[in-house]
Design a protein around this motif. Structure first.
Motif, PDB file in Angstrom:
ATOM      1  N   HIS A 255       0.775  -1.120  -0.215  1.00  0.00           N
ATOM      2  CA  HIS A 255       0.212  -0.085   0.135  1.00  0.00           C
ATOM      3  C   HIS A 255       0.960   1.229  -0.134  1.00  0.00           C
ATOM      4  O   HIS A 255       0.282   2.317  -0.035  1.00  0.00           O
ATOM      5  N   VAL A 256       2.223   1.285   0.028  1.00  0.00           N
ATOM      6  CA  VAL A 256       3.075   2.436  -0.088  1.00  0.00           C
ATOM      7  C   VAL A 256       3.095   2.729  -1.538  1.00  0.00           C
ATOM      8  O   VAL A 256       3.512   1.967  -2.434  1.00  0.00           O
ATOM      9  N   HIS A 257       2.883   3.777  -1.741  1.00  0.00           N
ATOM     10  CA  HIS A 257       2.770   4.275  -3.262  1.00  0.00           C
ATOM     11  C   HIS A 257       4.088   4.743  -3.724  1.00  0.00           C
ATOM     12  O   HIS A 257       4.254   4.726  -4.969  1.00  0.00           O
ATOM     13  N   LEU A 258       5.223   4.541  -2.843  1.00  0.00           N
ATOM     14  CA  LEU A 258       6.476   5.010  -3.170  1.00  0.00           C
ATOM     15  C   LEU A 258       7.260   3.593  -4.033  1.00  0.00           C
ATOM     16  O   LEU A 258       8.138   3.735  -4.599  1.00  0.00           O
ATOM     17  N   TRP A 259       6.656   2.452  -3.569  1.00  0.00           N
ATOM     18  CA  TRP A 259       7.325   1.295  -3.792  1.00  0.00           C
ATOM     19  C   TRP A 259       7.408   0.942  -5.488  1.00  0.00           C
ATOM     20  O   TRP A 259       8.349   0.557  -5.972  1.00  0.00           O
ATOM     21  N   PRO A 260       6.185   1.058  -6.137  1.00  0.00           N
ATOM     22  CA  PRO A 260       6.436   0.918  -7.601  1.00  0.00           C
ATOM     23  C   PRO A 260       7.474   2.136  -8.313  1.00  0.00           C
ATOM     24  O   PRO A 260       8.087   1.653  -9.143  1.00  0.00           O
ATOM     25  N   THR A 261       7.788   3.173  -7.796  1.00  0.00           N
ATOM     26  CA  THR A 261       8.795   4.124  -8.390  1.00  0.00           C
ATOM     27  C   THR A 261      10.118   3.497  -8.116  1.00  0.00           C
ATOM     28  O   THR A 261      11.152   3.671  -8.652  1.00  0.00           O
ATOM     29  N   VAL A 262      10.176   3.039  -6.724  1.00  0.00           N
ATOM     30  CA  VAL A 262      11.371   2.534  -6.347  1.00  0.00           C
ATOM     31  C   VAL A 262      11.779   1.162  -7.270  1.00  0.00           C
ATOM     32  O   VAL A 262      12.818   1.027  -7.722  1.00  0.00           O
ATOM     33  N   ALA A 263      10.768   0.442  -7.533  1.00  0.00           N
ATOM     34  CA  ALA A 263      11.106  -0.692  -8.355  1.00  0.00           C
ATOM     35  C   ALA A 263      11.261  -0.510  -9.786  1.00  0.00           C
ATOM     36  O   ALA A 263      12.205  -1.110 -10.393  1.00  0.00           O
ATOM     37  N   MET A 264      10.607   0.638 -10.321  1.00  0.00           N
ATOM     38  CA  MET A 264      10.828   0.950 -11.702  1.00  0.00           C
ATOM     39  C   MET A 264      12.316   1.501 -11.696  1.00  0.00           C
ATOM     40  O   MET A 264      13.058   1.438 -12.689  1.00  0.00           O
ATOM     41  N   THR A 265      13.020   2.425 -10.767  1.00  0.00           N
ATOM     42  CA  THR A 265      14.280   2.979 -10.600  1.00  0.00           C
ATOM     43  C   THR A 265      15.162   1.939 -10.790  1.00  0.00           C
ATOM     44  O   THR A 265      16.167   1.857 -11.415  1.00  0.00           O
ATOM     45  N   ILE A 266      14.956   0.935  -9.713  1.00  0.00           N
ATOM     46  CA  ILE A 266      16.126  -0.693  -9.904  1.00  0.00           C
ATOM     47  C   ILE A 266      15.873  -0.977 -11.171  1.00  0.00           C
ATOM     48  O   ILE A 266      17.045  -1.222 -11.729  1.00  0.00           O
ATOM     49  N   ALA A 267      14.884  -1.242 -11.862  1.00  0.00           N
ATOM     50  CA  ALA A 267      14.452  -1.837 -13.191  1.00  0.00           C
ATOM     51  C   ALA A 267      15.345  -1.212 -14.183  1.00  0.00           C
ATOM     52  O   ALA A 267      15.925  -1.627 -14.915  1.00  0.00           O
ATOM     53  N   TYR A 268      15.301   0.395 -14.070  1.00  0.00           N
ATOM     54  CA  TYR A 268      15.885   1.143 -14.954  1.00  0.00           C
ATOM     55  C   TYR A 268      17.510   1.014 -14.891  1.00  0.00           C
ATOM     56  O   TYR A 268      18.031   1.115 -15.998  1.00  0.00           O
ATOM     57  N   LEU A 269      17.821   1.136 -13.887  1.00  0.00           N
ATOM     58  CA  LEU A 269      19.382   1.021 -13.707  1.00  0.00           C
ATOM     59  C   LEU A 269      19.806  -0.310 -14.372  1.00  0.00           C
ATOM     60  O   LEU A 269      21.064  -0.176 -15.139  1.00  0.00           O
ATOM     61  N   ILE A 270      19.283  -1.397 -14.013  1.00  0.00           N
ATOM     62  CA  ILE A 270      19.719  -2.647 -14.752  1.00  0.00           C
ATOM     63  C   ILE A 270      19.579  -2.621 -16.244  1.00  0.00           C
ATOM     64  O   ILE A 270      20.301  -2.975 -16.734  1.00  0.00           O
ATOM     65  N   SER A 271      18.487  -1.946 -16.563  1.00  0.00           N
ATOM     66  CA  SER A 271      18.315  -2.128 -17.948  1.00  0.00           C
ATOM     67  C   SER A 271      19.255  -1.126 -18.530  1.00  0.00           C
ATOM     68  O   SER A 271      19.690  -1.081 -19.764  1.00  0.00           O
ATOM     69  N   PHE A 272      19.544  -0.080 -18.003  1.00  0.00           N
ATOM     70  CA  PHE A 272      20.746   1.025 -18.534  1.00  0.00           C
ATOM     71  C   PHE A 272      22.096   0.270 -18.794  1.00  0.00           C
ATOM     72  O   PHE A 272      22.429   0.649 -19.974  1.00  0.00           O
ATOM     73  N   VAL A 273      22.603  -0.546 -17.878  1.00  0.00           N
ATOM     74  CA  VAL A 273      23.732  -1.032 -18.388  1.00  0.00           C
ATOM     75  C   VAL A 273      23.679  -1.872 -19.455  1.00  0.00           C
ATOM     76  O   VAL A 273      24.621  -1.873 -20.328  1.00  0.00           O
ATOM     77  N   PHE A 274      22.616  -2.523 -19.805  1.00  0.00           N
ATOM     78  CA  PHE A 274      22.508  -3.362 -20.976  1.00  0.00           C
ATOM     79  C   PHE A 274      22.485  -2.485 -22.088  1.00  0.00           C
ATOM     80  O   PHE A 274      23.197  -2.536 -23.107  1.00  0.00           O
ATOM     81  N   ASN A 275      21.433  -1.483 -21.891  1.00  0.00           N
ATOM     82  CA  ASN A 275      21.301  -0.561 -22.981  1.00  0.00           C
ATOM     83  C   ASN A 275      22.442   0.194 -23.473  1.00  0.00           C
ATOM     84  O   ASN A 275      22.825   0.133 -24.704  1.00  0.00           O
ATOM     85  N   PHE A 276      23.379   0.372 -22.547  1.00  0.00           N
ATOM     86  CA  PHE A 276      24.604   1.167 -22.874  1.00  0.00           C
ATOM     87  C   PHE A 276      25.578   0.576 -23.875  1.00  0.00           C
ATOM     88  O   PHE A 276      26.034   0.764 -24.802  1.00  0.00           O
ATOM     89  N   ILE A 277      25.865  -0.885 -23.354  1.00  0.00           N
ATOM     90  CA  ILE A 277      26.581  -1.747 -23.972  1.00  0.00           C
ATOM     91  C   ILE A 277      26.121  -2.107 -25.350  1.00  0.00           C
ATOM     92  O   ILE A 277      26.798  -2.041 -26.332  1.00  0.00           O
ATOM     93  N   ALA A 278      24.848  -2.460 -25.419  1.00  0.00           N
ATOM     94  CA  ALA A 278      24.210  -2.868 -26.636  1.00  0.00           C
ATOM     95  C   ALA A 278      24.204  -1.531 -27.747  1.00  0.00           C
ATOM     96  O   ALA A 278      24.338  -1.777 -28.820  1.00  0.00           O
TER      97      ALA A 278
END
Length: 140
Positions: free
Chosen positions: A50-73
């Motif tokens: 029920h904490v509204h911040l958690w989806p943003t935290v989850a999306m931020t973590i996901a973005y950082l992981i995707s960022f590494v792949f995206n830079f290399i590719a």
């Protein structure tokens, strides 16, 4: 028919079409990675409470992981450029802009009542094309 039309393109037009196709492949893969990590964090770890911040935290973590792949590719496959500090800084800068755009649009869609599993979809539709233009500017 499309093949006949491609025959009349000059080298620069061929290169641009190739970049767009490769960006689409990398972008789709990075988007799937980002959404997949987000989905795992929401479902497995239970960040959907029920904490509204958690989806943003989850999306931020996901973005950082995707960022590494995206830079290399993006450097090796999409734009065929050698990674260096200047290109890395430009890529990082474009992704900082993209991250903030994603967070604003993601949270807007959450705010208007879209579910946390659906809100990323329109966010990606807005941010992915914008990100292509930013990355292309900084890497080429």
């Amino acid at each position: 028919m499309i093949k006949d039309r491609l025959h009349y393109l000059n080298d620069k037009e061929h290169k641009n079409i190739g970049q767009i196709v490769r960006f689409g492949i990398v972008g789709l893969t990075a988007t799937l990675i980002q959404y997949g990590v987000y989905w795992i964090l929401i479902h497995i770890i239970g960040l959907s409470g029920h904490v509204h911040l958690w989806p943003t935290v989850a999306m931020t973590i996901a973005y950082l992981i995707s960022f590494v792949f995206n830079f290399i590719a993006s450097t090796h496959f999409t734009f065929h450029v050698k990674a260096n500090a200047k290109k890395g800084a430009g890529f990082l800068f474009s992704h900082v802009i993209n991250y903030f755009l994603q967070m604003v649009t993601f949270n807007f869609f959450l705010w208007i009542g879209m579910g946390h599993l659906w809100a990323p979809i329109p966010m990606f539709c807005i941010c992915v094309p914008t990100n292509f233009l930013l990355i292309r500017f900084f890497l080429t």
